[in-house]
Design a protein around this motif. Structure first.
Motif, PDB file in Angstrom:
ATOM      1  N   ALA A 168       0.841  -1.200   0.000  1.00 54.04           N
ATOM      2  CA  ALA A 168       0.000   0.000   0.000  1.00 54.04           C
ATOM      3  C   ALA A 168       0.877   1.252   0.000  1.00 54.04           C
ATOM      4  CB  ALA A 168      -0.921  -0.004   1.220  1.00 54.04           C
ATOM      5  N   GLY A 169       1.950   1.197   0.789  1.00 51.75           N
ATOM      6  CA  GLY A 169       2.876   2.328   0.827  1.00 51.75           C
ATOM      7  C   GLY A 169       3.575   2.537  -0.493  1.00 51.75           C
ATOM      8  N   LEU A 229       2.463   1.672  -3.458  1.00 50.42           N
ATOM      9  CA  LEU A 229       1.488   2.169  -4.428  1.00 50.42           C
ATOM     10  C   LEU A 229       1.255   3.662  -4.233  1.00 50.42           C
ATOM     11  CD1 LEU A 229      -0.555   1.691  -6.678  1.00 50.42           C
ATOM     12  CD2 LEU A 229      -2.239   1.039  -4.936  1.00 50.42           C
ATOM     13  N   GLN A 230       1.082   4.064  -2.997  1.00 52.55           N
ATOM     14  CA  GLN A 230       0.904   5.483  -2.700  1.00 52.55           C
ATOM     15  C   GLN A 230       2.135   6.277  -3.146  1.00 52.55           C
ATOM     16  OE1 GLN A 230       0.905   6.655   1.489  1.00 52.55           O
ATOM     17  NE2 GLN A 230      -0.842   7.996   1.107  1.00 52.55           N
ATOM     18  N   GLY A 231       3.310   5.705  -2.932  1.00 54.64           N
ATOM     19  CA  GLY A 231       4.542   6.372  -3.338  1.00 54.64           C
ATOM     20  C   GLY A 231       4.635   6.539  -4.838  1.00 54.64           C
ATOM     21  N   LEU A 289       2.120   6.771  -6.915  1.00 53.12           N
ATOM     22  CA  LEU A 289       1.124   7.748  -7.341  1.00 53.12           C
ATOM     23  C   LEU A 289       1.579   9.187  -7.094  1.00 53.12           C
ATOM     24  CD1 LEU A 289      -2.141   5.976  -6.099  1.00 53.12           C
ATOM     25  CD2 LEU A 289      -1.299   6.144  -8.455  1.00 53.12           C
ATOM     26  N   SER A 290       2.409   9.360  -6.061  1.00 59.05           N
ATOM     27  CA  SER A 290       2.865  10.718  -5.725  1.00 59.05           C
ATOM     28  C   SER A 290       4.308  10.977  -6.165  1.00 59.05           C
ATOM     29  CB  SER A 290       2.753  10.935  -4.210  1.00 59.05           C
ATOM     30  OG  SER A 290       3.605  10.038  -3.504  1.00 59.05           O
ATOM     31  N   PHE A 323       8.232   4.091   2.594  1.00 56.80           N
ATOM     32  CA  PHE A 323       6.778   4.060   2.401  1.00 56.80           C
ATOM     33  C   PHE A 323       6.025   4.562   3.638  1.00 56.80           C
ATOM     34  CE2 PHE A 323       8.144  -0.043   3.991  1.00 56.80           C
ATOM     35  CZ  PHE A 323       7.263  -0.302   5.019  1.00 56.80           C
TER      36      PHE A 323
END
Length: 438
Positions: A193-194, A196-198, A200-201, A275
């Motif tokens: 999850a971390g 993926l968030q990373g 995206l940003s 992350f």
């Protein structure tokens, strides 16, 4: 045949997330060596492509007895393992030392990005690679020059796919390995999850970091750079006295607040795979307020390490391999805990408090010799994250094991030369027979 060395009977324990160990075994078998394998989880089964593997499915408390029994009925005279500080591997190293069995420890390369490490006994602060500059120069004179540039380019996609594969097969075979003790601290769901968030940003963060980097350099601001490591990194967990990066940041920041020039900033650069960004930002903010240096302590989530190093007053790390980038850039470097490059003439040998004012640039000639000696003795060319690179690393690793040239020529000091400093700085190694080598 590669050599006339006597044939070995080699036990492979857990490797990195790939068929790297299986490929090493294939090359060794062609040279007449016998290979064995013990699997600890479902992915271990899938990554091994040879007959004769056995599964360890009991609780971790039974591991030493299981291994001892395995060794009693086989003629194993060498053990290969990845990550010598993993629980199972610490026990295996202890048992091996008691029986006079050689241990070969692999890791990601000290030299990045396309190298792998292969050492006798252990790595990092427990490495037997010399710290004496004279010995390093002597080794460098005996080994080939290092080929510049990256040969095998890895990919983030390959790394992610190996991770997903690891999780999938461990889940699939969970009932077969109900007691498996994973060496990771976080759940895979949290990490993914971390990541993926990373992703995206990523572009937004990179743009912001580059803007701040350009401001720092363009305005000729005085700053010291700190390379942060991951919370679960064994360098922090096993080779430092810190409970996590928060403790490490506070320790470095306290010294900075006491002793660094008052017009200087302390720039903390995140690890590329970080992350836990929100948690890290909160920790840095709390530390800056507690030490009353909010305008002097800053977190940068990105940026170019080489450029940031070149323009900094000095580089500080706990024990990250990023220190090699700082040394290459000619930046005064402080390793808080002993690492492979913690050598007089390269890193500052005094206290952290004194470093801020007394740090000196590394000896470029010694650094070149160090890289050459390292590459020629305990590194092999290749990467886990490239098919051709993984095969090449496996081939070179197998050749070193087969010919008995791991740590050769001359890169093995019987008592690990960094161990005393690590222990003096508060690191404890529960299975303390690290001091004894076979």
């Amino acid at each position: 045949m590669l050599s006339h060395q006597p044939a070995k009977s080699i036990l492979f324990l857990q490797g990195p997330l790939s068929d790297y160990f299986s490929q090493i075994a294939s090359f060794l078998k062609t040279e007449g060596h016998q290979v064995h394998r013990i699997n600890f989880c479902g992915n271990d089964r899938i990554d091994w492509h040879h007959d004769g593997a056995e599964d360890f499915t009991d609780p971790p408390s039974s591991w030493e007895d299981f291994l001892s029994s395995f060794l009693d009925r086989t003629e194993v005279n060498a053990i290969v393992l990845h990550g010598d500080r993993r629980f199972y591997h610490q026990i295996a190293s202890k048992v091996a030392r008691e029986r006079g069995i050689e241990v070969y420890a692999t890791e990601l390369g000290y030299l990045r990005p396309d190298y792998m490490t292969i050492e006798k006994s252990a790595c990092s602060a427990c490495s037997h690679f010399p710290t004496d500059p004279a010995a390093i120069f002597e080794i460098a004179a005996k080994v080939p020059e290092v080929r510049d540039g990256t040969i095998y380019f890895g990919s983030m996609l390959s790394q992610v796919m190996q991770e997903l594969r690891f999780t999938f097969f461990n889940t699939l075979f969970h009932r077969n390995f109900p007691h498996y003790l994973n060496h990771r601290l976080e759940s895979r769901a949290t990490v993914y999850a971390g990541w993926l968030q990373g992703q995206l940003s990523k572009k937004r963060r990179a743009k912001k970091a580059l803007k701040r980097q350009n401001t720092l350099i363009g305005a000729n601001e005085k700053y010291y750079l700190v390379a942060l490591q991951l919370e679960g990194d064994f360098q922090i967990r096993e080779h430092s006295p810190f409970n996590g990066m928060g403790d490490a940041i506070k320790y470095i920041a306290q010294s900075f607040a006491r002793c660094a020039p008052k017009d200087a900033k302390l720039i903390l650069k995140t690890h590329p795979l970080e992350f836990r960004r929100a948690k890290l930002r909160d920790a840095v903010e709390a530390i800056s307020q507690e030490l009353e240096i909010p305008a002097r302590l800053e977190l940068i989530d990105g940026g170019d390490l080489t450029s940031l190093c070149k323009h900094s007053q000095g580089f500080v790390t706990v024990n990250s391999s990023a220190g090699l980038d700082a040394l290459k850039a000619g930046t005064p470097t402080m390793a808080v805990m002993p690492t492979i490059y913690d050598v007089p003439g390269l890193t500052f040998q005094g206290s952290l408090d004194n470093f801020w004012a007394m740090g000196t640039r590394p000896d470029a000639t010694l650094f070149a010799a160090f890289v050459r000696a390292l590459a020629g003795t305990i590194q092999v060319r290749g990467t886990l994250y490239n098919k051709a690179g993984r095969r090449q690393a496996a081939k070179e690793t197998a050749a070193k094991i087969s010919m008995g040239t791991v740590n050769a020529p001359g890169a093995f000091i019987p008592i690990p030369p960094r161990l005393h400093k690590a222990e003096k700085n508060g690191v404890t190694y529960p299975l303390a027979s690290q001091r004894v080598s076979v």
